[in-house]
Structure formats: C-alpha cells, structure tokens
Design an enzyme around this catalytic site. Structure first.
Site, PDB file in Angstrom:
ATOM      1  N   LYS A  33      -3.829 -11.525  -6.311  1.00 36.58           N
ATOM      2  CA  LYS A  33      -5.244 -11.783  -5.509  1.00 36.58           C
ATOM      3  C   LYS A  33      -6.425 -10.964  -6.205  1.00 36.58           C
ATOM      4  O   LYS A  33      -5.908  -9.682  -6.546  1.00 36.58           O
ATOM      5  CB  LYS A  33      -5.023 -11.634  -4.156  1.00 36.58           C
ATOM      6  CG  LYS A  33      -5.284 -10.424  -3.552  1.00 36.58           C
ATOM      7  CD  LYS A  33      -5.166 -10.137  -2.029  1.00 36.58           C
ATOM      8  CE  LYS A  33      -5.605  -8.653  -1.924  1.00 36.58           C
ATOM      9  NZ  LYS A  33      -5.706  -8.317  -0.600  1.00 36.58           N
ATOM     10  N   LYS A  89     -10.572  -5.122  -5.246  1.00 38.28           N
ATOM     11  CA  LYS A  89     -11.677  -4.268  -5.608  1.00 38.28           C
ATOM     12  C   LYS A  89     -10.911  -3.104  -6.141  1.00 38.28           C
ATOM     13  O   LYS A  89     -11.418  -2.281  -7.080  1.00 38.28           O
ATOM     14  CB  LYS A  89     -12.565  -3.845  -4.868  1.00 38.28           C
ATOM     15  CG  LYS A  89     -12.271  -3.411  -3.356  1.00 38.28           C
ATOM     16  CD  LYS A  89     -13.223  -3.324  -2.117  1.00 38.28           C
ATOM     17  CE  LYS A  89     -12.999  -4.166  -1.102  1.00 38.28           C
ATOM     18  NZ  LYS A  89     -13.899  -3.906  -0.160  1.00 38.28           N
ATOM     19  N   LYS A  99       0.810  -1.261   0.052  1.00 38.55           N
ATOM     20  CA  LYS A  99      -0.021   0.194  -0.162  1.00 38.55           C
ATOM     21  C   LYS A  99       0.737   1.228  -0.035  1.00 38.55           C
ATOM     22  O   LYS A  99       0.366   2.334  -0.685  1.00 38.55           O
ATOM     23  CB  LYS A  99      -1.123  -0.026   1.248  1.00 38.55           C
ATOM     24  CG  LYS A  99      -2.115  -1.169   1.125  1.00 38.55           C
ATOM     25  CD  LYS A  99      -3.405  -0.464   1.804  1.00 38.55           C
ATOM     26  CE  LYS A  99      -4.405  -1.437   1.530  1.00 38.55           C
ATOM     27  NZ  LYS A  99      -5.670  -1.287   2.527  1.00 38.55           N
TER      28      LYS A  99
HETATM   29  P1  TYM Z   1     -10.338  -6.610   3.942  1.00 37.06           P
HETATM   30  O1  TYM Z   1     -11.405  -5.590   3.908  1.00 37.06           O
HETATM   31  O2  TYM Z   1      -9.461  -6.335   2.745  1.00 37.06           O
HETATM   32  O3  TYM Z   1     -11.121  -8.132   3.463  1.00 37.06           O
HETATM   33  C1  TYM Z   1     -12.118  -8.808   4.181  1.00 37.06           C
HETATM   34  C2  TYM Z   1     -11.832 -10.158   4.266  1.00 37.06           C
HETATM   35  O4  TYM Z   1     -11.802 -10.858   2.642  1.00 37.06           O
HETATM   36  C3  TYM Z   1     -10.519 -11.267   2.392  1.00 37.06           C
HETATM   37  N1  TYM Z   1     -10.208 -11.306   1.432  1.00 37.06           N
HETATM   38  C4  TYM Z   1     -10.000 -12.224   0.494  1.00 37.06           C
HETATM   39  N2  TYM Z   1     -10.131 -13.819   0.653  1.00 37.06           N
HETATM   40  C5  TYM Z   1      -9.741 -14.730  -0.374  1.00 37.06           C
HETATM   41  N3  TYM Z   1      -9.575 -13.947  -1.670  1.00 37.06           N
HETATM   42  C6  TYM Z   1      -9.339 -12.581  -1.834  1.00 37.06           C
HETATM   43  N4  TYM Z   1      -9.024 -12.296  -3.165  1.00 37.06           N
HETATM   44  C7  TYM Z   1      -9.560 -11.628  -0.674  1.00 37.06           C
HETATM   45  N5  TYM Z   1      -9.521 -10.252  -0.640  1.00 37.06           N
HETATM   46  C8  TYM Z   1      -9.823 -10.146   0.497  1.00 37.06           C
HETATM   47  C9  TYM Z   1      -9.597 -10.737   3.562  1.00 37.06           C
HETATM   48  O5  TYM Z   1      -8.597 -11.900   3.996  1.00 37.06           O
HETATM   49  C10 TYM Z   1     -10.516 -10.393   4.826  1.00 37.06           C
HETATM   50  O6  TYM Z   1     -10.567 -11.576   5.569  1.00 37.06           O
HETATM   51  N6  TYM Z   1      -7.547  -5.717   7.580  1.00 37.06           N
HETATM   52  C11 TYM Z   1      -8.571  -6.462   7.168  1.00 37.06           C
HETATM   53  C12 TYM Z   1      -9.893  -6.044   8.058  1.00 37.06           C
HETATM   54  C13 TYM Z   1      -9.860  -6.232   9.548  1.00 37.06           C
HETATM   55  C14 TYM Z   1      -9.704  -7.604  10.275  1.00 37.06           C
HETATM   56  C15 TYM Z   1      -9.887  -6.996  11.534  1.00 37.06           C
HETATM   57  C16 TYM Z   1     -10.068  -8.720  10.002  1.00 37.06           C
HETATM   58  C17 TYM Z   1      -9.700  -5.184  10.412  1.00 37.06           C
HETATM   59  N7  TYM Z   1      -9.649  -5.561  11.753  1.00 37.06           N
HETATM   60  C18 TYM Z   1      -9.716  -7.828  12.469  1.00 37.06           C
HETATM   61  C19 TYM Z   1      -9.910  -9.614  11.178  1.00 37.06           C
HETATM   62  C20 TYM Z   1     -10.041  -9.106  12.227  1.00 37.06           C
HETATM   63  C21 TYM Z   1      -8.861  -6.170   5.855  1.00 37.06           C
HETATM   64  O7  TYM Z   1      -8.357  -5.262   5.395  1.00 37.06           O
HETATM   65  O8  TYM Z   1      -9.827  -7.030   5.047  1.00 37.06           O
END
Ligand code: TYM
Length: 335
Positions: A199, A202, A117
């Site tokens: 991966k 969005k 990022k």
């Molecule tokens: P975020 O918002 O990027 O994504 C949410 C969840 O989706 C999963 N994910 C994927 N899984 C499989 N293939 C993909 N291409 C893919 N893209 C996204 C992510 O692994 C995630 O589980 N930091 C986290 C949000 C967060 C969080 C937390 C998660 C903040 N605090 C505490 C768990 C516990 C994030 O940016 O996810």
C-alpha cells in the site's frame, strides 16, 4: 405534522504524521466532504494515535497544525462539520480505558497494523501501540457513530470496534451503536508506485513510491512517469497487472471515468502517455487543495478559532455518553 428524522453520525480520523498521501486522500479524506450535508460529521486529527510511534515534539505540533489546515483545504467546512484535534477532547482517552476492559489481549495481538508496526519499530513496542485500536474504538463509539469512512487498511480496526461495542452492550445492556465501515469502491487501497503489491504509505523509504498531496505538478508527473508497471503495453484492468491496475484506479478516482472508458482512451497508446495523463489528472485535481492550504496555513488565528470551537462541540457531544457509560459500569456519581 412535520417529522424530523435525525441525521446519522459519521466519525473519521487521520494521523498528523506528515503531509497526507494520495492514498489518504483518495481512500478517505476526499470522501468526507460530500457527506457533510446529509450527515452529522465529526472529523479529527488524531495526534494521540500518532505518539504510539516516536515523534519529535516540535515536529508533531507543526504537523498537527498543518494536518488541520489540510483537512479544511480538502473541503471539510468547520461550520458544517465538527473538526477538531483529538487531544483537545479528553473524553476519548477516558472512554478508551473503560473499553480496554472489554477488549481481549488475544484480539489486539491479531491486529495486522500492530504486527507490522511492532516489527518496524522493534526498539519501541510500547503499550500504546498495542492498545491503539481501543482508542480508535473510543473515538468512534464516543459519538455513537453510524458510519466510518476509511480506506481498506482500517477495516480490521473497525471490526474490532464493533466487537468491543457488542461486548460492552452484552455486559451492561444495549448502549453503543455498532458502526459500519464506509469504504470507497475505487481507491480503497492505493498502492505504492514503486511496488504495487504494497500500500502507498508516507513512511516508504523510496521517495518515488508515494505522492504527497502538496507535491507540485512537476514532482507528481515525474513520480508517475517512474511508476513501476509491466512488460506488456495494454492499458487494461486485469489480474497480475498490479502497477497498471493501481494507475487505472487512481485515474478513475480523479476523473470519474470507468475502467472500460480508460482502456478505450488509451487503446494503441503506450504506457508512457498513460502515465503522463494520470500525473496531469492527479496534479490538476489536487491544485485547489494546494492553493487552499497555502492560504489557510498563513492564518493561524483562524485555524485556532476553528479547532477550539470544534473541540468544544466534540467535548459536549461526548461528555453525555461518558456520564452514561460511568453509570452503566457502576461508578458513583461525581455530583
Ligand atoms: P491513517 O492516518 O493511517 O490514514 C487515514 C485514512 O487514510 C486511509 N489510507 C488509505 N486509503 C487508501 N489507500 C492507501 N494507501 C491508504 N493509506 C491510508 C486510511 O484507511 C484511513 O482511513 N487508525 C487510523 C486513524 C483513526 C481513525 C479513528 C479512523 C484513528 N481513529 C477513528 C477512523 C475512525 C489511521 O491510522 O489512519
């Protein structure tokens, strides 16, 4: 005498940075609903994480409400789970400060997401982007969560959360539960349809690379038809067939079929038929989410009722943790 065994606690979050992708859905969200009866589940729309990259305020507000509605449309029942918006519970940010004093600069510098990022947003490498994983650790540890359902890309952050918890426990005495990741066997890493070595995300500039869970059926099928595969013609899961492996994982995740069953189903058929079948299966699978969302987003009063109650419950659960943490680190009681 009957014995009640306390339910284990689950925490997970998702950023409100636009409609969820098929990756978010298969890798994380769709696994959240089925856990609701067996566990004490807490799910959050993490708007405080979202502002680590530049956001347009009006758009963020709208995205957050839509993300909350989508969360419910994906099967999270606000009566059985605690579903809330992160900024509505200030205990996360407070705990994050305490935890940041048990986190090393070096370990934050090693985070892959920070590196990616900060390269992508090189004009705004802010401190929040750097300390993002500490806030994520606070999200989880504030509830003493046992399990964290996530996709594979968040595993490194979860390991850091465990290290932070362990370090705090060493300094101040056993207190935090070390959370375990809960990563699905199939679909933990849904790849881009245009470059299956990356991966699905969005923020991909190519609109055909990513399926959004509110895309209509025609759009979904069109995107799958254009998915990059290889020059062979056999639908089978093998090293080097990244595009087909990705489509097979997606198809398996939405139909429950094994890779062997999928290979048998498409024996003698071309990739064209397979891609259409994947598109149709995904679109049909997502249909209830689309209809559910359309209804929910019209009912702002209901959404407000749900996220307000969720925040209240989340606040109560975490205030106790925070008071204990304050005592442990040596702060004077406020009252
Ligand atoms: P975020 O918002 O990027 O994504 C949410 C969840 O989706 C999963 N994910 C994927 N899984 C499989 N293939 C993909 N291409 C893919 N893209 C996204 C992510 O692994 C995630 O589980 N930091 C986290 C949000 C967060 C969080 C937390 C998660 C903040 N605090 C505490 C768990 C516990 C994030 O940016 O996810």
């Amino acid at each position: 005498m009957s014995e009640t065994i306390a339910k284990k606690t689950i925490f997970s979050g998702i950023q409100p940075t636009g409609t969820f992708t098929l990756g978010n859905y298969i890798g994380a969200i769709r696994n959240w609903g089925p856990l609701q009866d067996e566990y004490n589940c807490i799910y959050s729309i993490v708007d405080m994480h979202a502002i680590t990259v530049r956001q347009e305020p009006a758009k963020l507000r709208q995205n957050t409400l839509e993300a909350y509605a989508l969360l419910l449309a994906c099967g999270i029942d606000p009566k059985r789970s605690t579903a809330f918006i992160q900024s509505h519970n200030p205990n996360h940010a407070e705990l994050s400060w305490i935890l940041s004093c048990s986190t090393q600069f070096g370990e934050l510098s090693r985070m892959t997401q920070f590196k990616v990022k900060s390269e992508k947003h090189s004009d705004d490498v802010n401190a929040g982007l750097f300390t993002y994983p500490v806030l994520m650790a606070a999200d989880i540890l504030a509830y003493n969560a046992d399990l964290v359902p996530i996709g594979a890309d968040q595993k490194q952050h979860l390991e850091l959360a465990r290290n932070i918890a362990g370090r705090f426990n060493q300094k101040y005495g056993e207190f935090f539960t070390l959370p375990e990741p809960y990563i699905p066997k199939t679909g933990a890493r849904v790849m881009s349809l245009q470059d299956p070595t990356k991966k699905m995300s969005k923020s991909d500039e190519n609109p055909n690379a990513c399926i959004f869970i509110l895309d209509d059926k025609d759009t979904i099928i069109r995107k799958f038809k254009r998915a990059v595969t290889d020059s062979e013609a056999e639908v089978c899961y093998r090293e080097g067939k990244d595009g087909i492996n990705n489509l097979m994982s997606i198809y398996s995740a939405v139909t429950g079929k094994s890779f062997d069953e999928i290979t048998a189903e498409f024996a003698g058929k071309g990739y064209g038929d397979f891609k259409i079948a994947v598109g149709e299966a995904v679109a049909d699978h997502l249909e209830p989410v689309r209809t559910g969302f359309a209804k929910l987003i019209e009912d702002k009063a209901y959404l407000k009722e749900c996220y307000t109650a969720g925040a209240e419950a989340a606040f109560k659960m975490t205030r106790k943790t925070l008071s204990k943490v304050y005592r442990k680190v040596g702060f004077v009681d406020a009252r």
